[in-house]
Write a protein that holds these residues in place. Structure first.
Motif, short mmCIF file in Angstrom:
data_model
loop_
_atom_site.label_atom_id
_atom_site.label_comp_id
_atom_site.label_asym_id
_atom_site.label_seq_id
_atom_site.Cartn_x
_atom_site.Cartn_y
_atom_site.Cartn_z
N ASP A 58 -3.73 -102.06 37.82
CA ASP A 58 -3.52 -102.56 36.45
C ASP A 58 -2.87 -101.51 35.55
N LYS A 59 -2.02 -100.67 36.14
CA LYS A 59 -1.19 -99.70 35.42
C LYS A 59 0.20 -99.83 36.03
N PRO A 60 1.14 -100.46 35.33
CA PRO A 60 2.46 -100.73 35.91
C PRO A 60 3.15 -99.47 36.45
N HIS A 61 3.86 -99.65 37.55
CA HIS A 61 4.60 -98.55 38.18
C HIS A 61 5.80 -98.15 37.33
N VAL A 62 6.36 -99.12 36.62
CA VAL A 62 7.48 -98.86 35.72
C VAL A 62 6.93 -98.76 34.31
N ASN A 63 7.22 -97.66 33.63
CA ASN A 63 6.72 -97.44 32.28
C ASN A 63 7.45 -98.31 31.26
N ALA A 64 6.89 -98.43 30.07
CA ALA A 64 7.47 -99.25 29.01
C ALA A 64 8.90 -98.81 28.66
N ASP A 65 9.20 -97.52 28.81
CA ASP A 65 10.55 -97.02 28.50
C ASP A 65 11.52 -97.20 29.66
N GLY A 66 11.08 -97.83 30.75
CA GLY A 66 11.94 -98.10 31.89
C GLY A 66 11.93 -97.04 32.97
N THR A 67 11.28 -95.91 32.71
CA THR A 67 11.20 -94.88 33.74
C THR A 67 10.19 -95.29 34.81
N ILE A 68 10.41 -94.78 36.01
CA ILE A 68 9.54 -95.12 37.13
C ILE A 68 8.65 -93.93 37.45
N ASN A 69 7.35 -94.18 37.58
CA ASN A 69 6.43 -93.12 37.97
C ASN A 69 6.77 -92.63 39.38
N LYS A 70 6.77 -91.33 39.59
CA LYS A 70 7.04 -90.79 40.91
C LYS A 70 5.80 -90.92 41.79
N THR A 71 6.05 -91.09 43.07
CA THR A 71 5.00 -91.23 44.06
C THR A 71 4.96 -89.97 44.91
N PHE A 72 3.75 -89.49 45.20
CA PHE A 72 3.57 -88.34 46.08
C PHE A 72 3.56 -88.82 47.52
N PHE A 73 4.31 -88.16 48.37
CA PHE A 73 4.32 -88.46 49.80
C PHE A 73 3.84 -87.24 50.56
N GLY A 74 2.77 -87.41 51.32
CA GLY A 74 2.23 -86.33 52.13
C GLY A 74 2.43 -86.64 53.60
#
Length: 175
Positions: free
Chosen positions: A103-119
């Motif tokens: 319930d926290k969108p991956h795309v922010n209100a300003d259109g930027t995309i949250n980065k994902t950590f890959f291990g």
């Protein structure tokens, strides 16, 4: 009803487990809407789920569609590729752990995309022993090799550190 009927008479989940994640996501989204409607605050829920690696990298239409829908309301925080034969003895599937903030969108209100950590967490210091499974190994001072590796993995994730051959940060979409 939309599942591939050629594969085991439609009993194989073509979403590779994401239908389960979507169900939990829908429940949390509905719960938070009701909570806010009643004057309360949203609950932040973090879900860690073990899934086949094919879930993360697959790009068939149905899988891509559900990944896009999931990222509409949820943030994919991390994907950890787990050691081969993590479930030995038993299943030999390549597994990953996906971590979502629901319930926290991956795309922010300003259109930027949250980065994902890959291990890329394939080597955990365990050795496979016939009839015993995966056995923890110790160094010459009787210290757990796993504990040292675990500390490094957690440090990389918590600090979102990029390390060649071990971790990366990347903006992703459902495609």
């Amino acid at each position: 009803k939309n599942w591939d009927t050629k594969a085991k008479n439609g009993t194989t989940d073509p979403t590779k487990g994401l239908v389960f994640v979507q169900c939990i996501s829908d429940f949390i989204h509905k719960f938070n809407k009701e909570k806010i409607k009643d004057g309360g605050q949203k609950k932040e829920v973090v879900l860690a789920v073990l899934l086949p690696v094919a879930t993360a990298i697959g790009n068939v239409a149905l899988l891509t569609s559900i990944k896009e829908k999931l990222l509409e309301y949820n943030t994919l925080e991390a994907v950890f590729t787990l050691p081969n034969e993590i479930f030995y003895p038993g299943a030999s599937a390549s597994a990953c752990c996906m971590v979502f903030t629901l319930d926290k969108p991956h795309v922010n209100a300003d259109g930027t995309i949250n980065k994902t950590f890959f291990g890329y967490y394939k080597e955990d210091g365990h050795k496979k022993k016939k009839k015993l499974g995966r056995i923890e190994q110790f160094d010459s001072h009787n210290n757990s090799i796993w504990k040292t590796i675990e500390e490094e993995w957690l440090d990389l994730y918590r600090n979102k550190t990029v390390k060649d051959g071990m971790s990366a940060m990347q903006s992703v979409t459902g495609a």
